[in-house]
Design a protein around this motif. Structure first.
Motif, PDB file in Angstrom:
ATOM      1  N   ASN A   1       0.819  -1.215   0.000  1.00  0.00           N
ATOM      2  CA  ASN A   1       0.000   0.000   0.000  1.00  0.00           C
ATOM      3  C   ASN A   1       0.857   1.271   0.000  1.00  0.00           C
ATOM      4  OD1 ASN A   1      -2.569   1.524   0.464  1.00  0.00           O
ATOM      5  ND2 ASN A   1      -1.539   2.024   2.382  1.00  0.00           N
TER       6      ASN A   1
ATOM      7  N   VAL B   1     -18.639  -8.096  -4.695  1.00  0.00           N
ATOM      8  CA  VAL B   1     -18.589  -7.078  -3.647  1.00  0.00           C
ATOM      9  C   VAL B   1     -19.998  -6.800  -3.111  1.00  0.00           C
ATOM     10  CG1 VAL B   1     -18.207  -4.621  -3.222  1.00  0.00           C
ATOM     11  CG2 VAL B   1     -16.454  -5.944  -4.377  1.00  0.00           C
ATOM     12  N   ASP B   2     -20.947  -6.628  -4.019  1.00  0.00           N
ATOM     13  CA  ASP B   2     -22.312  -6.270  -3.592  1.00  0.00           C
ATOM     14  C   ASP B   2     -22.940  -7.350  -2.727  1.00  0.00           C
ATOM     15  OD1 ASP B   2     -21.848  -4.167  -5.124  1.00  0.00           O
ATOM     16  OD2 ASP B   2     -23.446  -4.499  -6.585  1.00  0.00           O
TER      17      ASP B   2
ATOM     18  N   PHE C   1     -21.345  -7.050   0.619  1.00  0.00           N
ATOM     19  CA  PHE C   1     -21.755  -5.792   1.259  1.00  0.00           C
ATOM     20  C   PHE C   1     -23.191  -5.898   1.785  1.00  0.00           C
ATOM     21  CE2 PHE C   1     -23.130  -1.421   1.525  1.00  0.00           C
ATOM     22  CZ  PHE C   1     -21.986  -0.692   1.835  1.00  0.00           C
TER      23      PHE C   1
ATOM     24  N   ARG D   1     -18.454  -3.182   8.956  1.00  0.00           N
ATOM     25  CA  ARG D   1     -18.459  -3.779   7.615  1.00  0.00           C
ATOM     26  C   ARG D   1     -17.294  -3.239   6.787  1.00  0.00           C
ATOM     27  NH1 ARG D   1     -23.877  -2.978   4.683  1.00  0.00           N
ATOM     28  NH2 ARG D   1     -23.337  -0.809   5.039  1.00  0.00           N
ATOM     29  N   GLN D   2     -17.070  -1.937   6.876  1.00  0.00           N
ATOM     30  CA  GLN D   2     -15.991  -1.326   6.107  1.00  0.00           C
ATOM     31  C   GLN D   2     -14.650  -1.978   6.451  1.00  0.00           C
ATOM     32  OE1 GLN D   2     -15.592   0.746   3.660  1.00  0.00           O
ATOM     33  NE2 GLN D   2     -13.360   0.990   3.842  1.00  0.00           N
TER      34      GLN D   2
ATOM     35  N   HIS E   1     -12.685  -4.188   3.820  1.00  0.00           N
ATOM     36  CA  HIS E   1     -11.390  -3.703   3.350  1.00  0.00           C
ATOM     37  C   HIS E   1     -10.344  -4.810   3.445  1.00  0.00           C
ATOM     38  CE1 HIS E   1      -7.713  -0.902   3.725  1.00  0.00           C
ATOM     39  NE2 HIS E   1      -7.971  -1.171   2.472  1.00  0.00           N
TER      40      HIS E   1
ATOM     41  N   TYR F   1     -11.799  -5.800  -0.411  1.00  0.00           N
ATOM     42  CA  TYR F   1     -11.277  -4.706  -1.240  1.00  0.00           C
ATOM     43  C   TYR F   1      -9.765  -4.855  -1.471  1.00  0.00           C
ATOM     44  CZ  TYR F   1     -15.699  -2.482   0.209  1.00  0.00           C
ATOM     45  OH  TYR F   1     -17.013  -2.210   0.476  1.00  0.00           O
TER      46      TYR F   1
ATOM     47  N   LYS G   1      -7.967  -5.395  -5.009  1.00  0.00           N
ATOM     48  CA  LYS G   1      -7.148  -4.299  -5.494  1.00  0.00           C
ATOM     49  C   LYS G   1      -5.707  -4.731  -5.762  1.00  0.00           C
ATOM     50  CE  LYS G   1      -5.904   0.475  -4.520  1.00  0.00           C
ATOM     51  NZ  LYS G   1      -6.249   1.683  -3.801  1.00  0.00           N
ATOM     52  N   TYR G   2      -5.130  -5.486  -4.853  1.00  0.00           N
ATOM     53  CA  TYR G   2      -3.706  -5.800  -4.978  1.00  0.00           C
ATOM     54  C   TYR G   2      -3.419  -7.238  -5.394  1.00  0.00           C
ATOM     55  CZ  TYR G   2      -2.820  -1.284  -2.769  1.00  0.00           C
ATOM     56  OH  TYR G   2      -2.759   0.057  -2.489  1.00  0.00           O
TER      57      TYR G   2
END
Lengths: 282, 345
Positions: free
Chosen positions: B111, B224-225, B228, B299-300, B304, B308, B312-313
């Motif tokens: 990151n 993701v949805d 979520f 949740r975030q 993450h 996420y 992402k990575y």
């Protein structure tokens, strides 16, 4: 890939001088800023919708959208509402005082995509601040774009940002400017009274060619997007500018995370199609 | 890669030799817990620990770090100029970092140190560090490192890995930096094949002792949805008191906050750890708060780490299975259960 020297300087604020302060409505002011270092000034280039991190020495840093267009370089304009510690401190400053900027940051409006298209801009309240950058960029290169409609919803006749500047658009034939106020207690308003979505009855939008740029409070997006969808505007042609606590500006501090995105690097301008699935986005 | 032997009674000589050229940090017991403290005449370190309460991330990413400074004195010739704080980055050796924490530093590095972004302070701190890890003969009950691409003797992110073989440490140099350090510390005795074999057995034995396992195989393919909007978030978040303990203990949590502090006319811009568990984390000056509810914040954090970051990575989950959040959460929120809920949705 970014140049190494750009990466190294990403957190370094650069000194700017306040050239002028133009009072707007009650608690809003427009600051005109100029970099002290001419090399920094020359290297600064932004897209409408991008933002800067503004430092008031002794107070801190806050993300502020740029209100001036890239077509008018040299002076950077930021429209400030007195709200938090940094913006309150800005209101204590005068012409000739110094503050500092980092940026520009984020993804602005995609001017290359908007070129040649019919455009509908919808602003609500202080949303006019970033949208003015887009509006002026279009007006400065008017021939490159198709039909242009601007809808602006303000709280009341006193709270209209860039009031006189925008009044000048009323007489132009190359832009349709529609203004609404939510309430008019004094009974002085001659134009539309009601929420901004009421203005949609007064325009014809071609769903085949229209691109939209939206900036306003979250509640406005919900209703304006509904209107646009009713008129069959595809979600990937609706661009919304989102507001978040964008603290570092480079997608690292975590404050502006929206689902899988960081507002400061992936936004603040998003295609509605990119974020419509995220409940927390709007 | 070479395997050397350090006799336990010679460990202090090794550390002393290192101290001549480097800052040396060792695990030290303070009251009921361990933490990394500088090696001194009083603090000789204590390697009989399970793990430190706080992860060693603060050595690379201090909880508070001055990054810029300026003066508000109008008389001063550099009034208004924001200058980067000058800092020393002395060569530093961390002794006894656990493999999970070493891997965590690699995850955070993805990151903070990539082609698009190089965090100036993180990069310099990391470059100044050498990690001498200590494998875990006795993993603790909350460890689940083997499920998340790590393990009690995982080598990733380490320069040297120590195997505790009873009377001796087998020191496995993993990088040229590690080789050099062993040489500097006067460690030159090669391990014989018997000890090497013992080390390899120890590793397998330790891996088998890990009793917690979590599933991760389907996280990448999940939408993701779907995650979520999953029905379990209210249950997970129900007991959360938003204390932020999990984020401060976590070796892979990197969110930060930048504040200006003024002392008379001296201004300091300070970077501090922040926590996505706090309601103020996302609050705007306007009063708008995109994540006002704790369930959104809980949740975030998990999304993450387990979704996420994964997407992402493409580098696995942002969790090394150290178990600190499991052990220290005051209301027993267990990330291992969240792994199962998300993976098996």
């Amino acid at each position: 890939m970014k140049r190494k020297e750009d990466i190294d300087l990403i957190f370094q604020p650069n000194l700017v001088r306040i050239e002028r302060i133009l009072p707007q409505m009650s608690d809003h002011r427009l600051f005109q800023l100029k970099f002290v270092d001419e090399d920094v000034a020359r290297a600064f280039f932004h897209a409408p919708g991008q933002f800067v991190e503004v430092t008031v020495l002794g107070v801190g840093e806050a993300p502020i959208s740029i209100s001036s267009p890239p077509t008018r370089p040299g002076i950077i304009e930021i429209c400030i509402r007195k709200a938090g510690s940094v913006t309150s401190a800005l209101f204590e400053l005068q012409k000739g005082d110094f503050i500092a900027l980092r940026g520009p940051f984020g993804r602005g409006f995609p001017m290359d995509i908007l070129k040649g298209q019919d455009l509908l801009l919808v602003a609500g309240g202080l949303g006019m601040a970033p949208l003015r950058s887009l509006l002026q960029a279009i007006l400065d290169d008017r021939a490159s774009y198709g039909d242009l409609v601007l809808m602006y919803g303000a709280r009341n006749p006193d709270d209209i940002l860039f009031k006189y500047e925008l009044l000048g658009l009323m007489n132009r034939t190359d832009i349709k400017y529609l203004l609404s106020v939510d309430v008019d207690e004094e009974g002085i308003w001659r134009q539309y009274i009601g929420v901004v979505t009421g203005l949609f009855e007064r325009v014809e939008l071609n769903p085949e060619t229209t691109f939209c740029g939206l900036c306003g409070p979250p509640i406005m997006y919900r209703f304006v997007v509904q209107e646009l969808l009713k008129r069959n505007i595809p979600t990937e042609r609706i661009f919304v500018s989102l507001e978040r606590m964008m603290q570092c500006g480079v997608g690292k501090c975590g404050h502006c995370a929206i689902g899988e995105y960081y507002c400061c690097t992936d936004g603040p301008v998003f295609k509605y199609s990119e974020i419509s699935h995220i409940k927390e986005a709007i | 890669m070479s395997d050397k032997i350090i006799k336990k009674e010679e460990l202090q000589d090794f550390l002393k030799a290192l101290k001549k050229a480097h800052e040396v940090f060792v695990p030290a017991k303070e009251k009921d817990f361990y933490r990394f403290n500088p090696l001194t005449d009083e603090n000789k370190g204590d390697l009989n620990f399970t793990n430190t309460r706080l992860s060693p991330k603060s050595l690379l990413f201090p909880q508070s770090e001055r990054i810029f400074e300026y003066t508000l004195d109008e008389e001063s010739s550099d009034a208004h100029i924001v200058k980067e704080s000058s800092k020393d980055y002395p060569s530093t050796v961390i002794i006894g970092i656990r493999p999970c924490d070493a891997k965590a530093m690699r995850l955070v590095d993805v990151n903070f140190n990539n082609p698009e972004f190089k965090d100036p302070w993180w990069v310099k701190h990391l470059e100044s560090m050498t990690f001498i890890g200590l494998g875990c003969n006795e993993p603790c009950s909350t460890c689940f490192c083997t499920s998340v691409g790590c393990g009690p003797f995982n080598e990733e992110g380490l320069d040297v890995l120590l195997f505790d073989l009873g009377e001796n440490f087998l020191a496995r140099a993993l990088t040229p930096k590690g080789e050099e350090l062993l040489k500097q510390g006067g460690v030159d005795k090669d391990a014989n094949s018997g000890l090497k074999k013992k080390a390899d057995e120890l590793k397998i034995e330790a891996e088998n002792k890990i009793s917690s396992h979590v599933p991760t195989d389907k996280l990448k393919e999940k939408k993701v949805d779907d995650l979520f909007n999953a029905p379990f978030w209210d249950d997970i978040a129900f007991a959360c008191i938003n204390c932020g303990t999990c984020t401060f203990l976590c070796p892979t949590c990197w969110c930060f906050d930048v504040q200006d502090e003024i002392t008379k006319k001296q201004g300091d811009r300070i970077r501090n750890w922040d926590s996505c568990m706090f309601p103020l984390f996302t609050l705007h000056a306007s009063g708008h708060n995109p994540r006002p509810e704790k369930v959104q914040r809980v949740r975030q954090r998990f999304m993450h780490k387990l979704k996420y970051y994964v997407d992402k990575y493409n580098n696995g989950v942002a969790c090394v299975g150290c178990g600190r959040c499991v052990k220290s959460c005051p209301v027993n929120i267990d990330i291992r259960e969240v792994f199962s809920l998300m993976n098996d949705l």
